[in-house]
Design a protein around this motif. Structure first.
Motif, PDB file in Angstrom:
ATOM      1  N   GLU A  76      65.815  44.590  53.004  1.00  0.00           N
ATOM      2  CA  GLU A  76      64.963  44.538  51.814  1.00  0.00           C
ATOM      3  C   GLU A  76      63.916  43.434  51.883  1.00  0.00           C
ATOM      4  OE1 GLU A  76      68.177  44.211  51.906  1.00  0.00           O
ATOM      5  OE2 GLU A  76      68.999  46.085  51.092  1.00  0.00           O
ATOM      6  N   LYS A  77      64.223  42.365  52.650  1.00  0.00           N
ATOM      7  CA  LYS A  77      63.301  41.249  52.771  1.00  0.00           C
ATOM      8  C   LYS A  77      62.305  41.422  53.922  1.00  0.00           C
ATOM      9  CE  LYS A  77      66.694  37.967  50.932  1.00  0.00           C
ATOM     10  NZ  LYS A  77      67.441  36.698  51.195  1.00  0.00           N
ATOM     11  N   GLY A  78      62.405  42.548  54.614  1.00  0.00           N
ATOM     12  CA  GLY A  78      61.521  42.781  55.739  1.00  0.00           C
ATOM     13  C   GLY A  78      61.981  42.147  57.031  1.00  0.00           C
ATOM     14  N   GLU A  79      63.200  41.606  57.054  1.00  0.00           N
ATOM     15  CA  GLU A  79      63.743  40.988  58.254  1.00  0.00           C
ATOM     16  C   GLU A  79      64.392  42.061  59.144  1.00  0.00           C
ATOM     17  OE1 GLU A  79      63.428  37.891  59.158  1.00  0.00           O
ATOM     18  OE2 GLU A  79      62.372  37.282  57.329  1.00  0.00           O
ATOM     19  N   PRO A  80      64.256  41.952  60.469  1.00  0.00           N
ATOM     20  CA  PRO A  80      64.878  42.934  61.366  1.00  0.00           C
ATOM     21  C   PRO A  80      66.395  42.929  61.221  1.00  0.00           C
ATOM     22  CG  PRO A  80      63.260  41.590  62.527  1.00  0.00           C
ATOM     23  CD  PRO A  80      63.464  40.945  61.188  1.00  0.00           C
ATOM     24  N   LEU A  81      66.974  44.096  61.232  1.00  0.00           N
ATOM     25  CA  LEU A  81      68.423  44.222  61.164  1.00  0.00           C
ATOM     26  C   LEU A  81      69.043  43.916  62.528  1.00  0.00           C
ATOM     27  CD1 LEU A  81      68.826  47.484  59.038  1.00  0.00           C
ATOM     28  CD2 LEU A  81      69.176  45.124  58.292  1.00  0.00           C
ATOM     29  N   HIS A  82      70.219  43.317  62.490  1.00  0.00           N
ATOM     30  CA  HIS A  82      70.950  42.976  63.706  1.00  0.00           C
ATOM     31  C   HIS A  82      72.328  43.622  63.669  1.00  0.00           C
ATOM     32  CE1 HIS A  82      67.874  39.824  63.654  1.00  0.00           C
ATOM     33  NE2 HIS A  82      68.109  39.643  64.955  1.00  0.00           N
ATOM     34  N   GLU A  83      72.870  43.811  64.831  1.00  0.00           N
ATOM     35  CA  GLU A  83      74.256  44.274  64.951  1.00  0.00           C
ATOM     36  C   GLU A  83      74.932  43.469  66.055  1.00  0.00           C
ATOM     37  OE1 GLU A  83      76.830  48.346  65.914  1.00  0.00           O
ATOM     38  OE2 GLU A  83      74.829  48.482  65.026  1.00  0.00           O
ATOM     39  N   ASP A  84      76.031  42.837  65.712  1.00  0.00           N
ATOM     40  CA  ASP A  84      76.782  42.028  66.671  1.00  0.00           C
ATOM     41  C   ASP A  84      77.889  42.880  67.287  1.00  0.00           C
ATOM     42  OD1 ASP A  84      75.234  39.775  66.147  1.00  0.00           O
ATOM     43  OD2 ASP A  84      76.507  39.180  64.454  1.00  0.00           O
ATOM     44  N   VAL A  85      77.908  42.907  68.611  1.00  0.00           N
ATOM     45  CA  VAL A  85      78.915  43.681  69.327  1.00  0.00           C
ATOM     46  C   VAL A  85      79.649  42.761  70.290  1.00  0.00           C
ATOM     47  CG1 VAL A  85      77.649  45.854  69.118  1.00  0.00           C
ATOM     48  CG2 VAL A  85      77.240  44.372  71.087  1.00  0.00           C
ATOM     49  N   GLU A  86      80.792  43.228  70.777  1.00  0.00           N
ATOM     50  CA  GLU A  86      81.626  42.440  71.680  1.00  0.00           C
ATOM     51  C   GLU A  86      81.777  43.151  73.015  1.00  0.00           C
ATOM     52  OE1 GLU A  86      85.344  41.749  69.799  1.00  0.00           O
ATOM     53  OE2 GLU A  86      84.574  40.208  68.429  1.00  0.00           O
ATOM     54  N   LEU A  87      81.670  42.388  74.088  1.00  0.00           N
ATOM     55  CA  LEU A  87      81.938  42.875  75.439  1.00  0.00           C
ATOM     56  C   LEU A  87      83.150  42.134  75.978  1.00  0.00           C
ATOM     57  CD1 LEU A  87      81.292  44.338  78.122  1.00  0.00           C
ATOM     58  CD2 LEU A  87      79.717  42.458  78.645  1.00  0.00           C
ATOM     59  N   TRP A  88      84.232  42.858  76.180  1.00  0.00           N
ATOM     60  CA  TRP A  88      85.440  42.272  76.765  1.00  0.00           C
ATOM     61  C   TRP A  88      85.444  42.565  78.260  1.00  0.00           C
ATOM     62  CZ3 TRP A  88      89.069  39.265  74.344  1.00  0.00           C
ATOM     63  CH2 TRP A  88      88.967  39.179  72.943  1.00  0.00           C
ATOM     64  N   MET A  89      85.694  41.536  79.055  1.00  0.00           N
ATOM     65  CA  MET A  89      85.576  41.735  80.496  1.00  0.00           C
ATOM     66  C   MET A  89      86.504  40.809  81.268  1.00  0.00           C
ATOM     67  SD  MET A  89      81.768  40.086  80.954  1.00  0.00           S
ATOM     68  CE  MET A  89      81.382  38.449  80.314  1.00  0.00           C
ATOM     69  N   ARG A  90      86.779  41.241  82.510  1.00  0.00           N
ATOM     70  CA  ARG A  90      87.503  40.438  83.488  1.00  0.00           C
ATOM     71  C   ARG A  90      86.648  40.342  84.742  1.00  0.00           C
ATOM     72  NH1 ARG A  90      92.976  43.663  84.226  1.00  0.00           N
ATOM     73  NH2 ARG A  90      93.865  41.707  84.974  1.00  0.00           N
ATOM     74  N   ASP A  91      86.898  39.318  85.532  1.00  0.00           N
ATOM     75  CA  ASP A  91      86.144  39.130  86.765  1.00  0.00           C
ATOM     76  C   ASP A  91      86.531  40.235  87.750  1.00  0.00           C
ATOM     77  OD1 ASP A  91      84.966  38.343  89.141  1.00  0.00           O
ATOM     78  OD2 ASP A  91      85.411  36.218  88.855  1.00  0.00           O
ATOM     79  N   PRO A  92      85.591  41.127  88.121  1.00  0.00           N
ATOM     80  CA  PRO A  92      85.947  42.213  89.052  1.00  0.00           C
ATOM     81  C   PRO A  92      86.342  41.718  90.431  1.00  0.00           C
ATOM     82  CG  PRO A  92      83.566  42.148  88.684  1.00  0.00           C
ATOM     83  CD  PRO A  92      84.180  41.188  87.712  1.00  0.00           C
ATOM     84  N   VAL A  93      85.807  40.568  90.863  1.00  0.00           N
ATOM     85  CA  VAL A  93      86.173  40.031  92.176  1.00  0.00           C
ATOM     86  C   VAL A  93      87.641  39.617  92.182  1.00  0.00           C
ATOM     87  CG1 VAL A  93      85.696  38.233  93.880  1.00  0.00           C
ATOM     88  CG2 VAL A  93      83.809  39.276  92.608  1.00  0.00           C
ATOM     89  N   GLU A  94      88.088  38.989  91.101  1.00  0.00           N
ATOM     90  CA  GLU A  94      89.497  38.603  91.009  1.00  0.00           C
ATOM     91  C   GLU A  94      90.393  39.836  90.957  1.00  0.00           C
ATOM     92  OE1 GLU A  94      90.760  35.557  91.290  1.00  0.00           O
ATOM     93  OE2 GLU A  94      88.712  34.891  91.672  1.00  0.00           O
ATOM     94  N   CYS A  95      89.932  40.888  90.291  1.00  0.00           N
ATOM     95  CA  CYS A  95      90.713  42.133  90.238  1.00  0.00           C
ATOM     96  C   CYS A  95      90.824  42.761  91.625  1.00  0.00           C
ATOM     97  CB  CYS A  95      90.075  43.108  89.252  1.00  0.00           C
ATOM     98  SG  CYS A  95      90.137  42.573  87.525  1.00  0.00           S
ATOM     99  N   ILE A  96      89.734  42.699  92.404  1.00  0.00           N
ATOM    100  CA  ILE A  96      89.771  43.233  93.769  1.00  0.00           C
ATOM    101  C   ILE A  96      90.725  42.412  94.632  1.00  0.00           C
ATOM    102  CG2 ILE A  96      88.386  43.592  95.849  1.00  0.00           C
ATOM    103  CD1 ILE A  96      86.014  44.200  93.989  1.00  0.00           C
ATOM    104  N   LYS A  97      90.704  41.087  94.452  1.00  0.00           N
ATOM    105  CA  LYS A  97      91.643  40.237  95.195  1.00  0.00           C
ATOM    106  C   LYS A  97      93.085  40.627  94.880  1.00  0.00           C
ATOM    107  CE  LYS A  97      88.805  36.051  95.683  1.00  0.00           C
ATOM    108  NZ  LYS A  97      88.682  34.612  95.340  1.00  0.00           N
ATOM    109  N   GLY A  98      93.354  40.926  93.620  1.00  0.00           N
ATOM    110  CA  GLY A  98      94.705  41.320  93.246  1.00  0.00           C
ATOM    111  C   GLY A  98      95.129  42.640  93.863  1.00  0.00           C
ATOM    112  N   LEU A  99      94.173  43.565  94.013  1.00  0.00           N
ATOM    113  CA  LEU A  99      94.502  44.871  94.580  1.00  0.00           C
ATOM    114  C   LEU A  99      94.646  44.801  96.100  1.00  0.00           C
ATOM    115  CD1 LEU A  99      92.130  47.215  92.521  1.00  0.00           C
ATOM    116  CD2 LEU A  99      94.622  47.103  92.376  1.00  0.00           C
ATOM    117  N   ILE A 100      93.672  44.199  96.769  1.00  0.00           N
ATOM    118  CA  ILE A 100      93.678  44.197  98.233  1.00  0.00           C
ATOM    119  C   ILE A 100      94.737  43.245  98.796  1.00  0.00           C
ATOM    120  CG2 ILE A 100      92.039  42.320  98.705  1.00  0.00           C
ATOM    121  CD1 ILE A 100      90.647  44.261 100.671  1.00  0.00           C
ATOM    122  N   GLY A 101      95.206  42.318  97.972  1.00  0.00           N
ATOM    123  CA  GLY A 101      96.243  41.397  98.416  1.00  0.00           C
ATOM    124  C   GLY A 101      97.629  41.729  97.927  1.00  0.00           C
ATOM    125  N   ASN A 102      97.780  42.857  97.252  1.00  0.00           N
ATOM    126  CA  ASN A 102      99.086  43.247  96.714  1.00  0.00           C
ATOM    127  C   ASN A 102     100.001  43.693  97.855  1.00  0.00           C
ATOM    128  OD1 ASN A 102     101.286  44.346  95.353  1.00  0.00           O
ATOM    129  ND2 ASN A 102     100.024  45.195  93.715  1.00  0.00           N
TER     130      ASN A 102
END
Length: 309
Positions: A29-55
């Motif tokens: 209503e005040k002419g200000e741009p609308l915003h939307e806050d979102v969340e990105l949940w993540m893990r380090d893919p390199v660490e995940c690869i280390k866990g798989l290839i070293g299992n």
């Protein structure tokens, strides 16, 4: 005290959450741009690869180099039944330093509706596995050879008008995937030492080799409209015809998007049905051809597309 001891046990890559603020093209209503806050949940893919290839549980099902398999001793009838028996691994191996070990990354994503009775909540998980593990072992659910590395935001983006919401979703997806896969850029170029399942230290180069997704998500990843092919340059009115089409070129696609970003109007932009996503997440991933990474979507492209089942 028991729970504290449990917490001290070895565990996989830790989770982190990144807040992303999306500014839309709608105003309040005040002419200000609308915003939307979102969340990105993540893990380090390199660490995940280390866990798989070293299992150590995968020791008898792990391969570190490409090979050619034949049904006969003369080598006339070749068999391609796993990732290391195909040409892709052999071709990539020639471009890397001697002694390098490739970890072919298999990504999978699928936006999923969580409930149809208590609202329209959705989740967008991203999974990772590696082609070093034999497919007979990798596809076993109990083997846990596929790990969850992230949850992409699945917001409604109501801060955008209806005509701009689709493109905003494309750009948000690629921005989040870029943040999620950023650690793979440096290690894909220079390699990283990993203790593998055979107890030896290998210089591993994680390279994106396959992306598992349904057809709409393949188009999303390829930055193209859904009435175009995400893999090749076949014209819209010739899709389904028995012809040979030239594959999409990642370098040409990036150049076309860059020209569009700079205000130019290259003919390839419309010919290939591209969307104005100027920074695809795969643009900086070393040794990656995203168009070759797409595998057939059996449900939508085979059963429903060909057999109409």
């Amino acid at each position: 005290s028991f729970l504290q001891k449990v917490d001290k046990l070895p565990h996989g890559a830790t989770w982190s959450c990144k807040k992303i603020s999306v500014q839309g093209n709608r105003t309040d209503e005040k002419g200000e741009p609308l915003h939307e806050d979102v969340e990105l949940w993540m893990r380090d893919p390199v660490e995940c690869i280390k866990g798989l290839i070293g299992n150590p549980l995968f020791k008898d099902h792990m391969v570190y180099a490409p090979a050619r398999a034949y049904t006969d001793s003369a080598g006339h009838h070749r068999v391609i039944d796993d990732m290391w028996t195909a040409d892709w691994w052999c071709d990539k191996q020639k471009t890397l330093p001697q002694g390098a070990t490739i970890a072919p990354i298999i990504l999978a994503s699928d936006k999923t509706c969580l409930s149809q009775f208590c609202g329209d909540k959705s989740a967008w998980p991203v999974y990772l596995s590696i082609g070093n593990i034999a497919k007979e072992k990798r596809r076993q659910t109990s083997a846990r050879a596929t790990v969850l590395i992230g949850y992409l935001p699945a917001g409604k983006l109501d801060c955008f008008t209806s005509d701009a919401r689709s493109l905003a979703g494309y750009r948000l997806f690629h921005h989040c995937m870029s943040l999620l896969l950023q650690p793979l850029v440096a290690v894909g170029e220079n390699g990283v030492d990993m203790v593998c399942a055979d107890s030896f230290i290998h210089r591993v180069y994680p390279i994106l080799a396959a992306y598992v997704a349904d057809f709409p998500e393949q188009c999303l990843v390829a930055c193209c409209k859904e009435n175009h092919c995400p893999k090749c340059q076949v014209p819209v009115d010739e899709r389904g015809d028995p012809l040979t089409s030239q594959m999409q070129d990642p370098k040409l696609t990036k150049e076309t998007l860059e020209k569009r970003k700079n205000g130019q109007h290259p003919t390839e932009f419309d010919d290939y049905g591209l969307c104005a996503v100027y920074t695809p997440f795969w643009a900086n991933l070393p040794h990656t051809d995203i168009f070759l990474a797409f595998i057939p979507d059996l449900l939508h492209q085979l059963h429903k597309g060909i057999f109409k089942d």
